[in-house]
Design an enzyme around this catalytic site. Sequence first.
Site, PDB file in Angstrom:
ATOM      1  N   ASN A 216      -1.193   0.734  -3.236  1.00  0.00           N
ATOM      2  CA  ASN A 216       0.193   0.385  -3.544  1.00  0.00           C
ATOM      3  C   ASN A 216       0.590   0.695  -4.982  1.00  0.00           C
ATOM      4  O   ASN A 216       1.732   0.452  -5.371  1.00  0.00           O
ATOM      5  CB  ASN A 216       0.440  -1.094  -3.249  1.00  0.00           C
TER       6      ASN A 216
ATOM      7  N   ASP B  95       5.855   2.253   8.110  1.00  0.00           N
ATOM      8  CA  ASP B  95       5.225   1.407   9.120  1.00  0.00           C
ATOM      9  C   ASP B  95       6.260   0.677   9.955  1.00  0.00           C
ATOM     10  O   ASP B  95       7.317   0.284   9.461  1.00  0.00           O
ATOM     11  CB  ASP B  95       4.316   0.358   8.460  1.00  0.00           C
TER      12      ASP B  95
ATOM     13  N   ASP C  99       0.433  -8.769   3.244  1.00  0.00           N
ATOM     14  CA  ASP C  99      -0.552  -7.814   3.752  1.00  0.00           C
ATOM     15  C   ASP C  99      -1.888  -8.468   4.083  1.00  0.00           C
ATOM     16  O   ASP C  99      -2.731  -7.855   4.738  1.00  0.00           O
ATOM     17  CB  ASP C  99      -0.780  -6.690   2.738  1.00  0.00           C
TER      18      ASP C  99
END
EC number: 2.5.1.7
Length: 446
Positions: free
Chosen positions: A33, A126, A316
Amino acid sequence: MDLVDMPVSTAPYYLITGGMPLRGEVSISGAKNAVTKMVIASLLTAEQCTLRNVPLLGDLDLTIKLCQGLGSQVQLEDHTLTIHTPEVGETRISTTVGGLNRIAVMTIGPLLHRCGEVSIPRPGGDRIGPRPIDFHIQGLQQMGAKIVERDGLYYCSSAKRLHGATIKLPFPSVMATENFLITASLAKGVTIIENAANEPEIIDLIKLLQKMGAIIELKVDRRIVVEGVDRLRGAGHTLLSDRNEAVSLAIATYLTRGDVYLRRAQQDTLLTFLNTLSKMKLRFEVDDEGIRFCATDSPPPAIALETDVHPGFMTDWQQPFTVLLTQAEGISVVHETIYEDRFGYTSALRGMGAHIGLYTKCLGEVPCRFREKEHMHSCVVRGPTPLRGTKLFIPDIRAGCSYILAALCAEGTSEVYGIEHIERGYEELDAKLRALGAKIEKVENA
């Protein structure tokens, strides 16, 4: 062709036999990220930038191709990336590269600063619920960008140098905060980002931008103040470690009742996760080089858990942790407050034998945007429940990792399809698991 349309016989997959305890040591890769945003930040300067501890991922490959299409010269050797963009030769980002994820929206600021115009495709990414770029567009417009959407493209231009603005985010969006940090670094005047995200990856981006000559101050109450400068220089930076990979491998260790040392796992980026482990009486040991995770024979107690913006429990981490909760003693509750549609993966876990129920009601105390909006964003898990191996189809990166974790502790063998999602977000996860003793094989089909 989507995986759901692809004949299973032609798709590569992982063949996983569960029940093998993970033992040994592996090193955590650089942060997924962070790396792609830093590559985009290098477009702010005509000088060379060098990034070290770079994770070798599909998302990085896409970002490199995007930058090369704009004129960047890129070299990637081992885990060190050098990128040099002395001139921008193209201001239209192709749909074949830019439409696959949302990184193209990050190029608007750098290319408006350098060329005065850019067009990008409508972004993908996603499938975990809507992830609109409205925050990005509105903030950039406040800074003087003219943006028009037409035929699936955003056409962006600026007649003059972008200027500072006070941008109040409705929600502490990580990517929008990163976008405004990058853009504001070269904007004329002062930009104030209110209700900004402050994740470790954002702090790491700020470190790189400061090395390049940016002036960025972190204030209280989620405010970031950026004083624009006339030019930025090249710089070098070593990325922080990937906290999501560390969490995934730690949970895999507990699920398989193993004992694993994660070199380069960083305590400061994992504080909330480690606190949660302590509440569940799960053992770990921290030293200066990494963290050791060691399971016990008895199942951990159930827990109530809520995701939140940093420094809260990261969204996450929710999927792999839910798999862990299927092996906890009692009834656990998970309240997802970041994304409205991130429990889709639980149907596959139920197919493996997990006892999981989804609810629209907010089962927690964290202020939630989805209250009374009929989104299935709360989850109740009853355990411990033996899981059975099965055939699994990955919808996105984090759900895919949770499927792998479930397969590792399940009885029998699982076939996990859609592994391109895993390879997009993790560096050689299957190889690291094999090095720790997991029975996971990548099967290539013609």
